[in-house]
Design an enzyme around this catalytic site. Structure first.
Site, PDB file in Angstrom:
ATOM      1  N   CYS A   1      -4.848  -4.867   4.200  1.00  0.00           N
ATOM      2  CA  CYS A   1      -6.277  -5.206   4.227  1.00  0.00           C
ATOM      3  C   CYS A   1      -6.951  -4.544   5.416  1.00  0.00           C
ATOM      4  CB  CYS A   1      -6.454  -6.724   4.277  1.00  0.00           C
ATOM      5  SG  CYS A   1      -8.192  -7.240   4.283  1.00  0.00           S
TER       6      CYS A   1
ATOM      7  N   CYS B   1      -9.611  -6.759   7.065  1.00  0.00           N
ATOM      8  CA  CYS B   1      -9.017  -7.817   7.886  1.00  0.00           C
ATOM      9  C   CYS B   1      -8.516  -7.281   9.220  1.00  0.00           C
ATOM     10  CB  CYS B   1      -7.848  -8.472   7.151  1.00  0.00           C
ATOM     11  SG  CYS B   1      -8.206  -9.064   5.488  1.00  0.00           S
ATOM     12  N   ASP B   2      -7.826  -6.136   9.187  1.00  0.00           N
ATOM     13  CA  ASP B   2      -7.057  -5.698  10.348  1.00  0.00           C
ATOM     14  C   ASP B   2      -7.518  -4.393  10.977  1.00  0.00           C
ATOM     15  OD1 ASP B   2      -5.409  -7.916   9.949  1.00  0.00           O
ATOM     16  OD2 ASP B   2      -4.109  -6.835   8.565  1.00  0.00           O
TER      17      ASP B   2
END
Length: 315
Positions: A134, A137-138
Site C-alpha cells: 500500500c 499507507c506507507d
C-alpha cells in the site's frame, strides 16, 4: 442453535467499529475474528494517517486498542472462521469452523481483502520492514529515498505516481513489454521524470537483512540479473476480497467484491450488510473501513427496529 441479534464477521477496523456502535446500541453483537484477527493492520508497522494518533501508532497496537474499546461496551469477541452460510431465509444461518451452527437477525460482513503477493520468501520476511502492498499507507516513510514497485495495472500506475511525489526515484518493474493500465495512466507514468519503467523485468529477490536495501531483478529477455538499490519495495498486483463463502447468496462484481447499495452498506439480502475492504476496492484505508463499519452498525440497528416493529404489529 444459538440465536443472535447481530453477528459481525471479521475483526479489522470495519468490524471493530461496527462492534463498538452495535454494542452501544444494545444489539449485543457477537464478533467472529476469522483467520487474521485485526486484519491487514496486524502486518503493518507504523500507521501515521489515522486521526487521533499525532505521533503515529503501530498497526498491531492500534488493533488492540480497537478491541479493548469494543470489549469495554461488552461486545462478545470470539475466535472462529465462518465456513458456511445460508441466507435463503430469515433469520440467517451461519456455520463456524464446520461445527457450530448459529442464527442471526442481522449480519455485518467485514472480512476485508487480502493483498496478492509475489510469493518470494524474502518478500514475506521483510514485510513491514520495507516491503508493502500500500503506497498510500506507507509511501510517506520513504520520502526522499529510492523505491521499486511491481505491477502493470491502473492501481500500480496510481501508486507509482503517488510515490513519485514523495520519493527521490521510483523503479517500476513490468514483466512484459506492455502495461495493462489505461493509456492515459501509462502516459502519465512514462512522462514522470523520476519514474523509470523497467520492461521485461521480474523481481527475483528482495535484498536486506533487517530492512530492504535493494531488489534483484531478472531481465526476461536476456536472462541476466541486476540489482537496484532501493529502500522500499511495493507490490501492486491487486487484492482479492475475502468473500467467497458468501458468493452463493450475495451479489459480487467481476473481481469478487460484495456489491452494496449506493451510499449504503446494504447488500441484496435484507439484514446482511457489508463494510470495509470486502466491498471497497478503491480506497482500502483503515479510516474509510472504520467509517463504513459505523454505517453498517447504524443500518443494522435500523433494520432490527423495523423487523421488531413488523413482528409486534403482526402479533
Amino acid at each position: 442453535m444459538e440465536h443472535l441479534q447481530c453477528l459481525i464477521i471479521g475483526a479489522g477496523p470495519a468490524g471493530f467499529t461496527a462492534a463498538i456502535y452495535a454494542a452501544r446500541a444494545n444489539l449485543n453483537p457477537v464478533m467472529y475474528v476469522g483467520s487474521q484477527p485485526g486484519g491487514q493492520l496486524t502486518i503493518t508497522r507504523d500507521v501515521e494517517n489515522y486521526p487521533g494518533f499525532p505521533d503515529g501508532v503501530l498497526g498491531p497496537e492500534m488493533m488492540e486498542l480497537f478491541e479493548k474499546q469494543a470489549k469495554r461496551f461488552n461486545a462478545d469477541i470470539r475466535n472462529g472462521i465462518v465456513t458456511d452460510v445460508d441466507f435463503s431465509s430469515h433469520p440467517h444461518e451461519i456455520t463456524i469452523d464446520n461445527i457450530k451452527n448459529i442464527s442471526a437477525d442481522s449480519i455485518i460482513i467485514a472480512t476485508g481483502a487480502s493483498a496478492k503477493w509475489l510469493g518470494l520468501p524474502s518478500e514475506t520476511r521483510l514485510n513491514g520492514s520495507g516491503v508493502s502492498a500500500c503506497a498510500v499507507c506507507d509511501g510517506f516513510f520513504y520520502r526522499g529515498q529510492d523505491v521499486a514497485i511491481v505491477g502493470a495495472g491502473d492501481t500500480a500506475c496510481e501508486e507509482a505516481l503517488y510515490l513519485s511525489k514523495l520519493c527521490n526515484h521510483v523503479h517500476m518493474l513490468i514483466r512484459r513489454d506492455e502495461m495493462r493500465a489505461s493509456k492515459i495512466m501509462q502516459k502519465r507514468v512514462i512522462n514522470t521524470p523520476n519514474i523509470t519503467v523497467h520492461w521485461h523485468a521480474e523481481a527475483e529477490e528482495v535484498i536486506g537483512e533487517q530492512i530492504v536495501t535493494g531488489v534483484r531483478v531478472k531481465d526476461n529477455l536476456n536472462e541476466e540479473t541486476y540489482v537496484l538499490a532501493v529502500q522500499g519495495f511495493f507490490v501492486a498486483i491487486g487484492h482479492h476480497p475475502n468473500a467467497k463463502v458468501f458468493s452463493q447468496y450475495l451479489d459480487t462484481d467481476d473481481q469478487g467484491y460484495i456489491i452494496t447499495q449506493p451510499d449504503s452498506t446494504k447488500t441484496n439480502i435484507p439484514g446482511v450488510f457489508a463494510c470495509g475492504d470486502v466491498q471497497d476496492k478503491h480506497f482500502r484505508q483503515a479510516v474509510t473501513a472504520a467509517g463504513s463499519g459505523c454505517m453498517a452498525a447504524l443500518e443494522a440497528e435500523r433494520f432490527l427496529t423495523t423487523v421488531e416493529a413488523h413482528v409486534s404489529s403482526a402479533d
